[in-house]
Design a protein around this motif. Structure first.
Motif, mmCIF file in Angstrom:
data_model
loop_
_atom_site.group_PDB
_atom_site.id
_atom_site.type_symbol
_atom_site.label_atom_id
_atom_site.label_comp_id
_atom_site.label_asym_id
_atom_site.label_seq_id
_atom_site.Cartn_x
_atom_site.Cartn_y
_atom_site.Cartn_z
ATOM 1 N N UNK A 146 7.378 -8.928 -9.448
ATOM 2 C CA UNK A 146 6.191 -8.838 -10.308
ATOM 3 C C UNK A 146 6.567 -8.397 -11.723
ATOM 4 N N UNK A 147 7.502 -7.459 -11.843
ATOM 5 C CA UNK A 147 7.917 -6.990 -13.172
ATOM 6 C C UNK A 147 8.543 -8.122 -13.971
ATOM 7 N N UNK A 148 9.383 -8.921 -13.319
ATOM 8 C CA UNK A 148 10.008 -10.051 -14.003
ATOM 9 C C UNK A 148 8.960 -11.081 -14.394
ATOM 10 N N UNK A 149 8.015 -11.358 -13.517
ATOM 11 C CA UNK A 149 6.955 -12.313 -13.845
ATOM 12 C C UNK A 149 6.155 -11.865 -15.062
ATOM 13 N N UNK A 150 5.880 -10.574 -15.159
ATOM 14 C CA UNK A 150 5.144 -10.080 -16.327
ATOM 15 C C UNK A 150 5.972 -10.217 -17.601
ATOM 16 N N UNK A 151 7.291 -10.005 -17.496
ATOM 17 C CA UNK A 151 8.142 -10.209 -18.667
ATOM 18 C C UNK A 151 8.055 -11.650 -19.168
ATOM 19 N N UNK A 152 7.980 -12.578 -18.246
ATOM 20 C CA UNK A 152 8.015 -13.999 -18.608
ATOM 21 C C UNK A 152 6.628 -14.521 -18.963
ATOM 22 N N UNK A 154 3.568 -12.600 -19.117
ATOM 23 C CA UNK A 154 2.549 -11.689 -19.616
ATOM 24 C C UNK A 154 1.617 -11.276 -18.489
ATOM 25 N N UNK A 155 0.325 -11.260 -18.758
ATOM 26 C CA UNK A 155 -0.643 -10.890 -17.731
ATOM 27 C C UNK A 155 -0.610 -11.900 -16.591
ATOM 28 N N UNK A 156 -0.690 -11.375 -15.369
ATOM 29 C CA UNK A 156 -0.631 -12.234 -14.192
ATOM 30 C C UNK A 156 -2.006 -12.383 -13.565
ATOM 31 N N UNK A 157 -2.316 -13.556 -13.055
ATOM 32 C CA UNK A 157 -3.552 -13.709 -12.285
ATOM 33 C C UNK A 157 -3.454 -12.931 -10.979
ATOM 34 N N UNK A 158 -4.598 -12.578 -10.434
ATOM 35 C CA UNK A 158 -4.613 -11.856 -9.165
ATOM 36 C C UNK A 158 -4.255 -12.820 -8.036
ATOM 37 N N UNK A 159 -3.050 -12.692 -7.529
ATOM 38 C CA UNK A 159 -2.571 -13.558 -6.449
ATOM 39 C C UNK A 159 -2.444 -12.769 -5.153
ATOM 40 N N UNK A 160 -1.960 -11.529 -5.245
ATOM 41 C CA UNK A 160 -1.669 -10.736 -4.059
ATOM 42 C C UNK A 160 -2.523 -9.475 -4.015
ATOM 43 N N UNK A 161 -2.758 -8.971 -2.816
ATOM 44 C CA UNK A 161 -3.390 -7.677 -2.597
ATOM 45 C C UNK A 161 -2.441 -6.843 -1.752
ATOM 46 N N UNK A 205 7.498 -17.109 -2.295
ATOM 47 C CA UNK A 205 7.008 -16.021 -3.138
ATOM 48 C C UNK A 205 6.168 -16.508 -4.313
ATOM 49 N N UNK A 206 6.617 -17.546 -4.992
ATOM 50 C CA UNK A 206 6.024 -17.906 -6.285
ATOM 51 C C UNK A 206 5.053 -19.081 -6.228
ATOM 52 N N UNK A 207 4.780 -19.612 -5.050
ATOM 53 C CA UNK A 207 4.005 -20.845 -4.956
ATOM 54 C C UNK A 207 2.691 -20.822 -5.698
ATOM 55 N N UNK A 208 1.933 -19.743 -5.587
ATOM 56 C CA UNK A 208 0.624 -19.687 -6.233
ATOM 57 C C UNK A 208 0.744 -19.669 -7.754
ATOM 58 N N UNK A 209 1.831 -19.096 -8.286
ATOM 59 C CA UNK A 209 2.059 -19.123 -9.734
ATOM 60 C C UNK A 209 2.548 -20.497 -10.174
ATOM 61 N N UNK A 210 3.409 -21.122 -9.384
ATOM 62 C CA UNK A 210 3.954 -22.421 -9.754
ATOM 63 C C UNK A 210 2.887 -23.511 -9.735
#
Length: 247
Positions: A146-152, A154-161, A205-210
């Motif tokens: 998650x930290x790396x995704x935010x670096x790349x 920025x703000x992330x959509x709510x994917x996980x709980x 891991x990343x499917x919902x973002x991709x």
């Protein structure tokens, strides 16, 4: 976020989920004749293990993903009346009309935002005294990813709980469960080969973002996430839950 799993690729990977599934089944302490719901059954790896533990029992395999259920049916074509496949969203009342003895769920609930609602739906199909055993991503799960995704991004959509034990206990008790045991287990998954890490990130891991990106952007994002991780690993923290429906 609406997206569909690549179930064929998912089913080809070596997954830490199989260990999580064995632990989840073991916590049910089955005697072999129960009727059990596999909630969020995916491609049926855990369903298969569950059927092995139920030589005189039955399984309802529930998932909202059409591609996952297609793979499950291909994996378990000869189970007959021992297996009922149910296409359903766990956020909705389950179309199961008979009370079941137990419910298990492996690596599914962190994809759903309303756990109290899910627990209520699971309680509704459990007989009084019926057992619940859950594994899912918990508080602190995949924090490095998650930290790396935010670096790349920025703000992330709510994917996980990724829930913690306290909130989970509260939601389960509100849904009518007792004897609740909810705890976190760090369970880092290492990948010896870069290609294995890449495939795992892309599919699991990343499917919902991709799903929001074009093909070239998807490949670039997976490569960059893998490159920036502090080690070739996914830093899992599992939320392990056992409970019983009040009698």
């Amino acid at each position: 976020m609406a997206w569909e799993w690549d179930a064929e690729t998912y089913d080809s990977l070596a997954l830490p989920h199989e260990l999580w599934g064995r632990r989840t089944v073991a916590r049910l302490a089955l005697t072999g004749g129960e009727t059990v719901v596999d909630a969020g059954c995916g491609t049926g790896r855990d369903t298969s293990a569950l059927l092995d533990a139920l030589p005189r029992g039955r399984v309802f395999a529930v998932d909202a993903s059409a591609s996952m259920l297609e793979r499950l049916r291909a994996r378990l074509p000869d189970e007959g009346e021992r297996l009922t496949v149910v296409a359903a969203d766990l956020r909705d009342p389950l179309p199961i009309t008979e009370p079941v003895d137990a419910v298990m769920s492996v690596a599914a609930l962190h994809w759903i935002d309303d756990h109290r609602r899910v627990f209520g739906n699971l309680a509704a199909v459990l007989r009084p005294g019926g057992r619940l055993s859950i594994d899912c991503g918990g508080q602190g799960n995949i924090a490095a990813v998650e930290a790396v995704l935010r670096q790349i991004l920025g703000d992330l959509p709510d994917v996980w709980t990724f829930a913690g034990p306290t909130a989970t206990r509260e939601h389960l008790e509100a849904a009518g469960f007792v004897d609740v045991d909810a705890r976190l287990r760090p369970d880092r998954a290492y990948f010896a080969e870069p290609a294995a890490l890449h495939d795992y990130l892309e599919t699991v891991v990343l499917g919902a973002h991709l799903a929001r990106l074009g093909p070239d952007e998807r490949a670039a994002l997976v490569h960059e996430v893998a490159r920036r991780l502090p080690e070739p690993a996914v830093d899992y923290v599992r939320l392990e839950v056992s409970a019983r429906r009040a009698g």
